[in-house]
Design a protein around this motif. Sequence first.
Motif: not given
Length: 147
Positions: A111-116
Amino acid sequence: MRFLARAHQMPARLSVGAFVVNSGLSKLKGGDEAAEQTHGTAKAAYPFLESQDPRDFTRMLGTAEVALGTALMVPLVPSLLAGAALTAFAGGLTGLYLRLPGMREPGGLRPTQQGIPLAKDFWLLGIGSALVLEELGQARAGRRGRR
């Protein structure tokens, strides 16, 4: 099919159930702006939801979450049923993570930070699947024992 959850399943069922109920209640209490945001995210991943009214969609989703979370927390609901419902629900949520741009690092599942926040739905998928697989395994073992 068993009619009571197994004692060792209840910590997972209670913690996930409380989390899902809280999410559902938040959606039911949210206003039009929150409904637009929820619906916007959902239709970006699942275009067939475009025709849904954002408020109706969010109300239905919130109600489903409260029902699912409650089913998980009530030990009288068989784990096979509660686990299957959680698995189906988490599968849809996992689809958001996999379909929405910017949620994952390029070329992988990290995940990216947005995806966490969305990546946690894999845990729900794993817990639901574990409940289902345990109950199916127990049923199979029971059938073998009766032969």
